[in-house]
Design a protein around this motif. Sequence first.
Motif, short mmCIF file in Angstrom:
data_model
loop_
_atom_site.label_atom_id
_atom_site.label_comp_id
_atom_site.label_asym_id
_atom_site.label_seq_id
_atom_site.Cartn_x
_atom_site.Cartn_y
_atom_site.Cartn_z
N LYS A 43 0.87 -1.18 0.00
CA LYS A 43 0.00 0.00 0.00
C LYS A 43 0.90 1.23 0.00
O LYS A 43 1.94 1.23 0.66
CB LYS A 43 -0.89 0.04 1.25
CG LYS A 43 -1.73 -1.19 1.46
CD LYS A 43 -3.08 -1.02 0.85
CE LYS A 43 -3.99 -2.15 1.27
NZ LYS A 43 -4.16 -3.16 0.28
N LEU A 44 0.51 2.24 -0.73
CA LEU A 44 1.26 3.48 -0.69
C LEU A 44 1.27 4.02 0.73
O LEU A 44 0.33 3.79 1.49
CB LEU A 44 0.66 4.51 -1.66
CG LEU A 44 0.75 4.13 -3.13
CD1 LEU A 44 0.06 5.19 -3.98
CD2 LEU A 44 2.19 3.93 -3.59
N ASP A 45 2.33 4.69 1.12
CA ASP A 45 2.54 5.29 2.43
C ASP A 45 3.03 4.28 3.48
O ASP A 45 3.16 4.62 4.64
CB ASP A 45 1.29 6.03 2.93
CG ASP A 45 1.65 7.13 3.92
OD1 ASP A 45 2.67 7.81 3.70
OD2 ASP A 45 0.94 7.29 4.92
N ARG A 62 8.72 6.57 3.30
CA ARG A 62 7.36 6.12 2.94
C ARG A 62 7.31 5.71 1.49
O ARG A 62 7.88 6.37 0.62
CB ARG A 62 6.34 7.24 3.18
CG ARG A 62 6.20 7.67 4.61
CD ARG A 62 5.50 6.61 5.40
NE ARG A 62 5.35 7.02 6.78
CZ ARG A 62 4.70 6.31 7.67
NH1 ARG A 62 4.14 5.18 7.33
NH2 ARG A 62 4.61 6.72 8.90
N VAL A 98 6.04 5.67 -2.03
CA VAL A 98 5.29 6.68 -2.79
C VAL A 98 5.00 6.24 -4.22
O VAL A 98 4.13 6.81 -4.87
CB VAL A 98 6.03 8.04 -2.83
CG1 VAL A 98 6.10 8.65 -1.44
CG2 VAL A 98 7.40 7.92 -3.45
N THR A 156 5.86 2.15 5.47
CA THR A 156 7.25 2.42 5.80
C THR A 156 8.14 1.37 5.13
O THR A 156 7.67 0.31 4.70
CB THR A 156 7.50 2.39 7.32
OG1 THR A 156 7.30 1.05 7.78
CG2 THR A 156 6.60 3.36 8.05
#
Length: 82
Positions: A6-8, A58, A60, A10
């Motif tokens: 998933k985007l965002d 994160r 991106v 870590t």
Amino acid sequence: MVSKLKLDMTREQVLFAMGTPLIIDPFPPNRWDYVYMTGKAGDVNRVRGITLEFEENRLVRIEGDVTVSDDGVQLQVQAADQ
């Protein structure tokens, strides 16, 4: 594994979901490449590749043999010789 991205997320979350990337580019260090291959020694075929990019720890961007939607990441099915 890819469907868990998933985007965002870590870097640590990505490592947990995907494992260690085949390539961590030192120039720039914010890009990780995963390459999946099949075959035997002397007859190896690249099946698919995924590039992940990070900014400020994160996730991106997700590129490669995948599609990204609001619901997450989906693999694109392609023939091995493409």
